[in-house]
Write a protein that holds these residues in place. Structure first.
Motif, mmCIF file in Angstrom:
data_model
loop_
_atom_site.group_PDB
_atom_site.id
_atom_site.type_symbol
_atom_site.label_atom_id
_atom_site.label_comp_id
_atom_site.label_asym_id
_atom_site.label_seq_id
_atom_site.Cartn_x
_atom_site.Cartn_y
_atom_site.Cartn_z
ATOM 1 N N PRO A 42 0.801 -1.225 0.000
ATOM 2 C CA PRO A 42 0.000 0.000 0.000
ATOM 3 C C PRO A 42 0.834 1.276 0.000
ATOM 4 C CG PRO A 42 -0.929 -1.597 1.529
ATOM 5 C CD PRO A 42 0.391 -2.157 1.075
ATOM 6 N N VAL A 43 2.044 1.215 0.542
ATOM 7 C CA VAL A 43 2.897 2.400 0.603
ATOM 8 C C VAL A 43 3.164 2.955 -0.797
ATOM 9 C CG1 VAL A 43 5.210 3.240 1.232
ATOM 10 C CG2 VAL A 43 3.957 1.745 2.792
ATOM 11 N N SER A 45 1.136 3.103 -3.187
ATOM 12 C CA SER A 45 -0.084 3.654 -3.794
ATOM 13 C C SER A 45 -0.846 4.509 -2.796
ATOM 14 C CB SER A 45 -0.969 2.531 -4.331
ATOM 15 O OG SER A 45 -0.305 1.816 -5.342
ATOM 16 N N GLU A 46 -0.145 5.451 -2.187
ATOM 17 C CA GLU A 46 -0.759 6.415 -1.269
ATOM 18 C C GLU A 46 -1.481 5.748 -0.111
ATOM 19 O OE1 GLU A 46 -0.137 9.522 -1.656
ATOM 20 O OE2 GLU A 46 0.696 9.476 -3.679
ATOM 21 N N GLY A 47 -1.060 4.541 0.254
ATOM 22 C CA GLY A 47 -1.674 3.850 1.374
ATOM 23 C C GLY A 47 -2.974 3.140 1.050
ATOM 24 N N SER A 48 -3.378 3.118 -0.205
ATOM 25 C CA SER A 48 -4.626 2.454 -0.591
ATOM 26 C C SER A 48 -4.585 0.982 -0.201
ATOM 27 C CB SER A 48 -4.839 2.580 -2.102
ATOM 28 O OG SER A 48 -5.960 1.852 -2.518
#
Length: 439
Positions: A42-43, A45-48
């Motif tokens: 997720p890191v 991809s902006e935490g997604s």
């Protein structure tokens, strides 16, 4: 901006996820657990929590030298292949995450995704054949697979020899001897042994272990791979790579996708078997698109649950159908009567699946009455979806197969193919009961 790097330096791949644990305190995590996060960080991809859909045709290089190095890998000038994302005909974040997870189910080193199951099968075969070669395949095959071998590859000097799904070791030895002799005459090689087990639509099983032993005795196992279409039972109920196959192929449209809302395919196996297929896919295209790959990632999270429910439903439905006076036969793996087929099932399979052939008293007219009377089950081709589907292979999916060949393969006019979904089993039984009343 990062400094330019020398072309001899290895750049950092642009999809470099934090390693997802595959073991905890020595325990190997199950595929159903790994489907929730393996191959995605997720890191990046902006935490997604879930991977975004990466709708892009191309990817920016960190430097010109890095771009050169990527293309050296893709074109084969440098071993190892691409080390990052280059162009969406070659790879993409959604596809790479999907391929990482597909490989887990079959215990494969590498996997490749495609725009359909037939794209996967055609590019797989094309990657291994040359003029003068021979393909050995089991029968029956899905009609499009058989047609590609018999009608398309034959135009380019590739011939084939087929054998029945239930062939014994002695019969396999004879087939491979004939194939080897023909290949020598044509100045080629036995390029591939291609299996479909269970066969579509009869559910006939191939003894993969016997095929492997026959191949190893007659041919060079480093030259002639054994590939198998595992769509009917995979990825939950059969792991062909454990039984001697080298390459496993899927129509992901079916159980893996599982919702009748996408079309895709895949092949998986050792990297040395996948490299030629990847190279041809890079040239021809045919990779699964990002949106479809994303949908398949969603589906993989529930594939075990869906297949378990469908399998339980099929067992209940077939128990009812086996007693019905208008049913004259069932090609259901949970009710095998033939001793050899039962032996193969016990050695190769973990479950009977949820797709089977139903033989109705009569012929095409009676089957059509049955199909037209269904109320819950849908009259449609395909299989492995959440809904129950029924079709008439002889007049639909296998209509292009010559009538004599259909008879030889057991695809009769009174055969209906059923794929059981995840509805209530008692509702399905009532639906089949009332539909049989119309026969």
């Amino acid at each position: 901006m990062p400094d330019a790097i020398d072309s001899t330096d290895k750049p950092t791949p642009r999809r470099n996820p934090k390693p997802e644990p595959t073991r905890i305190d020595g325990r190997q995590l199950k595929p159903s657990t790994l489907m929730m996060g393996h191959g995605y960080d997720p890191v990046l991809s902006e935490g997604s929590l879930k991977p975004p859909i990466f709708l892009t045709s191309t990817f920016a290089f960190e430097s010109a030298a890095a771009g050169k190095r990527h293309f050296e890998g893709i074109t084969g000038l440098r071993p190892g292949g691409a080390e990052g994302l280059v162009y969406s005909r070659f790879n993409g974040p959604n596809q790479e995450i999907l391929e990482d997870r597909l490989a887990i189910w079959d215990g494969a080193e590498d996997a490749l995704s495609f725009s359909s199951g037939m794209t996967a099968i055609c590019i797989l075969m094309l990657a291994y054949v040359s003029a003068g070669d021979v393909i050995v395949h089991s029968g029956p095959l899905y009609a499009a697979s058989e047609g590609f071998v018999a009608k398309v590859l034959s135009r380019f000097g590739v011939t084939y020899i087929d054998f029945p799904a239930g062939a014994t070791r002695e019969e396999l030895d004879d087939v491979l001897a004939r194939a080897k002799a023909r290949a020598d005459e044509q100045g080629g090689k036995v390029a591939m042994i291609y299996l479909e087990s269970p066969g579509n639509p009869t559910n006939a099983l191939v003894d993969i272990e016997a095929v492997r032993d026959a191949r190893d005795a007659a041919l060079d196992g480093d030259v002639t791979p054994i590939a198998i279409d595992n769509t009917f039972l995979g990825p939950l109920w059969q792991r062909p790579l454990d039984n001697g196959a080298d390459i496993v192929a899927y129509s992901l449209t079916k159980y893996v996708g599982g919702h009748s809302d996408l079309v895709a395919g895949s092949v998986a196996g050792a990297k040395r078997w996948m490299d030629p297929v990847r190279a041809l896919r890079n040239t021809m295209g045919g990779i699964a698109d990002p949106n479809t790959a994303w949908m398949l990632l969603r589906s993989l999270e529930t594939v075990e649950l869906r297949m378990q429910r469908a399998g339980e439903n099929a067992a209940k439905v077939c128990e009812f159908l086996a007693q019905h006076p208008k049913v004259v036969g069932l090609g259901y793996l949970g009710m095998i009567k033939d001793a050899r087929q039962k032996d193969i099932y016990q050695r190769h399979c973990f479950g009977a699946g949820s797709t089977f052939s139903l033989f109705i008293e009569g012929g095409e007219a009676e089957c059509f009455r049955f199909l037209d009377a269904l109320k819950v089950a849908k009259l449609a081709v395909s299989l492995g979806g959440t809904e129950t589907l029924a079709s008439h292979p002889a007049s639909m999916t296998h209509l292009s197969v010559p009538e004599g060949r259909r008879a030889e393969l057991g695809i009769s006019d009174n055969l209906v193919r059923i794929s059981i979904g995840i509805e209530d089993a008692d509702d399905l039984i009532r639906d089949f009961d009332q539909a049989l009343e119309a026969v």
